[in-house]
Write a protein that holds these residues in place. Structure first.
Motif, PDB file in Angstrom:
ATOM      1  N   ALA A 135      -2.439  13.690  75.709  1.00  0.00           N
ATOM      2  CA  ALA A 135      -1.178  13.426  75.007  1.00  0.00           C
ATOM      3  C   ALA A 135      -0.026  14.201  75.648  1.00  0.00           C
ATOM      4  O   ALA A 135       1.077  13.672  75.785  1.00  0.00           O
TER       5      ALA A 135
ATOM      6  N   LEU B  62       0.946  12.766  79.208  1.00  0.00           N
ATOM      7  CA  LEU B  62       1.543  11.434  79.140  1.00  0.00           C
ATOM      8  C   LEU B  62       2.857  11.390  78.371  1.00  0.00           C
ATOM      9  O   LEU B  62       3.596  10.420  78.482  1.00  0.00           O
ATOM     10  N   SER B  63       3.155  12.420  77.590  1.00  0.00           N
ATOM     11  CA  SER B  63       4.395  12.321  76.804  1.00  0.00           C
ATOM     12  C   SER B  63       5.517  13.235  77.291  1.00  0.00           C
ATOM     13  O   SER B  63       6.629  13.145  76.773  1.00  0.00           O
TER      14      SER B  63
ATOM     15  N   LYS C 156       8.376  16.199  84.636  1.00  0.00           N
ATOM     16  CA  LYS C 156       6.998  16.469  85.065  1.00  0.00           C
ATOM     17  C   LYS C 156       6.902  17.244  86.371  1.00  0.00           C
ATOM     18  O   LYS C 156       6.089  18.165  86.465  1.00  0.00           O
TER      19      LYS C 156
ATOM     20  N   THR D 134       4.873   7.607  81.348  1.00  0.00           N
ATOM     21  CA  THR D 134       5.236   8.336  80.127  1.00  0.00           C
ATOM     22  C   THR D 134       5.087   7.378  78.954  1.00  0.00           C
ATOM     23  O   THR D 134       5.523   6.232  79.027  1.00  0.00           O
ATOM     24  N   VAL D 135       4.449   7.862  77.903  1.00  0.00           N
ATOM     25  CA  VAL D 135       4.261   7.013  76.723  1.00  0.00           C
ATOM     26  C   VAL D 135       4.841   7.727  75.497  1.00  0.00           C
ATOM     27  O   VAL D 135       5.121   8.922  75.536  1.00  0.00           O
ATOM     28  N   GLY D 136       4.975   6.979  74.427  1.00  0.00           N
ATOM     29  CA  GLY D 136       5.539   7.537  73.192  1.00  0.00           C
ATOM     30  C   GLY D 136       4.510   8.307  72.392  1.00  0.00           C
ATOM     31  O   GLY D 136       3.348   8.448  72.797  1.00  0.00           O
ATOM     32  N   ASN D 137       4.942   8.753  71.228  1.00  0.00           N
ATOM     33  CA  ASN D 137       4.116   9.604  70.373  1.00  0.00           C
ATOM     34  C   ASN D 137       2.803   8.930  69.948  1.00  0.00           C
ATOM     35  O   ASN D 137       1.709   9.447  70.207  1.00  0.00           O
TER      36      ASN D 137
ATOM     37  N   SER E 131       0.368   8.052  72.720  1.00  0.00           N
ATOM     38  CA  SER E 131      -0.228   9.266  73.290  1.00  0.00           C
ATOM     39  C   SER E 131      -1.374   9.770  72.410  1.00  0.00           C
ATOM     40  O   SER E 131      -2.402  10.244  72.912  1.00  0.00           O
TER      41      SER E 131
ATOM     42  N   VAL F 245       6.852  19.037  75.895  1.00  0.00           N
ATOM     43  CA  VAL F 245       6.164  17.962  75.154  1.00  0.00           C
ATOM     44  C   VAL F 245       6.988  17.726  73.884  1.00  0.00           C
ATOM     45  O   VAL F 245       7.293  18.684  73.169  1.00  0.00           O
TER      46      VAL F 245
ATOM     47  N   THR G 104       6.738  16.271  68.010  1.00  0.00           N
ATOM     48  CA  THR G 104       6.754  15.246  66.963  1.00  0.00           C
ATOM     49  C   THR G 104       5.871  15.612  65.769  1.00  0.00           C
ATOM     50  O   THR G 104       5.935  14.957  64.734  1.00  0.00           O
TER      51      THR G 104
ATOM     52  N   HIS H  67       1.551  18.197  70.283  1.00  0.00           N
ATOM     53  CA  HIS H  67       2.887  17.767  69.852  1.00  0.00           C
ATOM     54  C   HIS H  67       3.492  18.753  68.859  1.00  0.00           C
ATOM     55  O   HIS H  67       4.613  18.569  68.397  1.00  0.00           O
TER      56      HIS H  67
END
Lengths: 395, 340
Positions: B74, B77-78, B84, B99-102, B105, B163, B166, B236
């Motif tokens: 997670a 990727l976030s 990065k 990159t992905v969202g919450n 991830s 990170v 969230t 997160h």
């Protein structure tokens, strides 16, 4: 008579009005909001030998500023919170607590990885995050991205410190170096990398390159055995006594009859870790200030005695306070994170008790300081010189 | 009817405890809320442990490696792609550009946790008792060192930073409830019941044709998914490094499970909340706290000593844990009233 009464009434009203104005003016001065420094420190964990003295010395410096009327008429107020060994959740709760107490600037512990929960919280809220003695270039945009513009350290950048170590070793006539890198934290690794880079520039030879882990790692003894088998003029490392491996490294070599000089960074400052037997000999380290009463600066010696400092890093506490005060003054009293950050990025040879401090847009850690070189012989420490790095090497 | 009411209570009480903890947190200051959020993440991790250890009776010292992998997945990727290179300069190309969202991830963290648990479970689930425990400890060691030194898949020795944070109260509570629901559905399923049968009497279970290996592998994979998910939630919340996802977390979460009651979902939730609560209170008290006009300021180090002592006392007085290893049930009068 009537006119007299009116006159008396006017005089009375004027007197009251004057008193009110005077009181409010006076009250306005004293009621000026203090500048709040929130300091998340580690009182009992691995960073305690560095955080505690820096904080103790900073308290004295804050008292000095307040005795002189504060900063632009505003007193400095210090709130602290113990991160209890830099446990991430406690560190974060500390940062939130200090920010909840209206901290204008957040101070944090002396390692960038351990400081991350506090730094992240501060910069996310737009506050300036300051470490007194983080020693890498990562306290800034390099680690924390665009928001990292708000992060600064008054510690020396490892590229400068490692380079100064190499310059000193070269000056001593040593030509063959054996490197022993403690990989536990970035600062330790970067110092040795910087030494190697500068050493090669100078024409020095690296005859061994070993790695070990302190803080519970149990492989330093293997490194001792391997280092003992090479012929080197100097063994180079960067590790702290409080992290556990330094004592084993030095005792191990000396027990084997190996008396090769060992040179360490500021991490190896202090005598708290010295084993009683065999006594530490031929051991050198570079540091910010001597706490043994023989520092070239009288002011440093006085302060070191006052707080019973254990390592020279104590001087970075008051230096950081001085630096922040200078930034606030140059920013005309603003405590906004971005305003202070922009001001600090323009620092060029700003005088502090720890020497001249410079930052740049990319480098939010100090370079160009004059290091004290201390030698420990038979467990007795003594300043044997000072040195300024000739180059800040790239690693 | 009575069975469904029992199931509602069995799921409802632990879920309500999680919700109650989240609601209680809103009464306190923001800094205290951080501890509550951390406690809710602990609930998710301990429930993940319970899904395997509680149902199978096999101790695992390796589950924090799934948490760590979830956190790494997670986290890597976030982090925004632009940041990065600064934080993870040696990251593999594919990870550097993705990159992905919450939510994705967290889903990927669960998937990676499950896949890794399945992979290591294939050989390890043939073991039982102490051998299984030590083998899972080996998994923890290997994973810890890989994450620590392999910089192509993460920050290595560095602490994660940047990170997106969230995980607030809502996300932590929601994720803890999700973990509780998944563990509940599993334990009420045929697979969960069969695995508990192997825990109670392995020989008898084998005699009726149960494959202990397969049942344990299913539970191990499921709990790996939950642990990976919890790791994603954790990263997160806080900037983590490999040390924060290693021995301390392994032993404290196991202690939470044992103190609550190893063999019940309620025990996992109660243990996580109780130990986290005491630990957090003492951590706060070490920094000075005012309770009803009384200023409590404990000396440094009190937290570790008192938490250790309390855990020992609880286990002496209640060897089966605070819940006695039992699930929440309907009160006696309600059970009598709804009898057929």
């Amino acid at each position: 008579m009537r006119r007299g009464r009116w006159l008396a009434a006017i005089v009375a009203v004027a007197a009251i009005a004057a008193a009110v104005v005077a009181t409010s003016t006076y009250g306005g001065t004293t009621a000026k909001k203090p500048i709040v420094i929130g300091w998340a420190f580690d009182s009992s964990g691995a960073m305690a030998p560095f955080d505690n003295p820096a904080l103790a010395a900073a308290k004295i410096e804050i008292a000095h500023w307040n005795a002189r009327g504060g900063v632009l008429g505003r007193k400095l107020k210090l709130n602290t919170c113990d991160t209890q060994g830099n446990k991430p959740d406690i560190a974060k709760a500390c940062a939130v607590k200090l920010l909840g107490q209206h901290a204008d600037v957040i101070f944090t512990t002396c390692d960038v990885d351990l400081a991350a929960p506090v730094v992240q919280e501060a910069i996310n809220r737009g506050k300036l995050a300051v470490a007194s003695c983080i020693g890498t270039d990562q306290m800034g945009p390099k680690r924390f991205g665009s928001k990292g513009r708000l992060a600064f350290t008054f510690g020396n950048v490892a590229q400068d410190e490692g380079s100064a170590m190499a310059d000193y070793a070269w000056k001593r006539g040593w030509r063959k170096a054996a490197l022993a890198t403690d990989t536990v934290i970035v600062y330790f690794k970067n110092v040795v990398q910087a030494f190697e880079a500068r050493w090669k520039q100078l024409g020095g030879k690296v005859v061994a390159s070993e790695t070990y882990q302190s803080l519970g790692g149990n492989n330093v003894q293997n490194v001792v055995t391997r280092l003992n088998s090479v012929k080197a003029d100097v063994v180079v490392t960067s590790t702290a006594g409080a992290f556990g491996a330094l004592s084993t490294l030095i005792s191990g070599l000396r027990s084997l009859g190996n008396n090769t000089p060992v040179i360490n960074s500021w991490a190896g400052d202090g005598t708290y870790w010295l084993p009683k037997s065999p006594k530490v000999t031929n051991y050198y380290f570079l540091t910010y200030a001597s706490v043994f009463g023989d520092d070239p600066s009288r002011a440093v010696n006085t302060l070191a005695k006052q707080i019973h400092a254990g390592t020279g890093g104590f001087i970075t506490g008051p230096a950081a306070v001085d630096g922040v005060v200078t930034a606030i003054r140059r920013s005309h009293g603003s405590t906004k994170g971005i305003v202070l950050a922009k001001t600090m990025e323009r620092f060029r040879k700003v005088p502090t008790i720890s020497g001249l401090v410079s930052f740049s847009k990319n480098l939010h850690s100090v370079f160009g300081r004059r290091y004290r070189v201390i030698r420990i012989q038979d467990n007795v420490p003594k300043v044997v010189g000072t040195i300024v790095a000739k180059k800040v090497v790239k690693i | 009817m009575r069975r469904s009411a029992g199931a509602v209570v069995e799921l409802g009480v632990p879920a309500l405890l999680v919700v109650a903890a989240a609601l209680l947190a809103t009464v306190f200051s923001h800094s205290t809320q951080t501890y509550f959020i951390n406690a809710l993440v602990n609930v998710a991790i301990v429930v993940a442990l319970y899904a395997f250890i509680g149902n199978s009776g096999v101790v695992s010292f390796g589950h924090i490696s799934f948490v760590a992998l979830g956190a790494w997945t997670a986290g890597v990727l976030s982090v925004p792609a632009a940041e990065k290179p600064a934080i993870m300069p040696n990251l593999a190309h594919g990870l550097r550009t993705t990159t992905v969202g919450n939510v994705p991830s967290l889903a990927l963290a669960a998937a990676v946790g499950a896949a890794f648990a399945l992979l290591v479970g294939l050989p390890l689930m043939r073991l039982s008792g102490l051998a299984a425990g030590i083998a899972t400890f080996g998994v923890l060691e290997i994973t810890h060192n890989i994450l620590r030194y392999w910089e192509k898949i993460g920050p290595g020795l560095n602490t994660f930073s940047s990170v997106p944070e969230t995980t607030g109260l809502t996300q932590a509570a929601a994720c803890a409830v999700i973990a509780v629901v998944v563990a509940f559905v599993y334990q009420r399923s045929r697979y969960g019941r069969v695995l508990r049968a192997t825990r109670e009497d392995a020989a008898a279970a084998r005699a009726v044709g149960v494959s202990m290996y397969m049942q344990r592998l299913i539970a191990f994979t499921l709990s790996g998914a939950l642990a990976g998910f919890a790791g994603g939630v954790y990263v997160h919340l806080l900037p983590l490094n490999t040390e924060a996802l290693y021995l301390d977390l392994t032993f404290i979460t196991l202690a939470m499970l044992v103190i609550g009651g190893t063999t019940s979902l309620l025990g996992a939730v109660v243990g996580a909340l109780a130990v986290s609560g005491v630990d957090s209170f003492l951590a706060t008290a070490e920094n000075g706290v005012s309770i009803a006009g009384w200023n409590v300021d404990l000396p440094a180090g009190t937290r570790v000593v008192v938490v250790g002592a309390l855990m020992a006392i609880v286990l002496i007085l209640r060897p089966l844990g605070l819940t006695g290893g039992r699930e929440a049930t309907l009160p006696r009068w309600a059970r009598i009233g709804s009898a057929p």
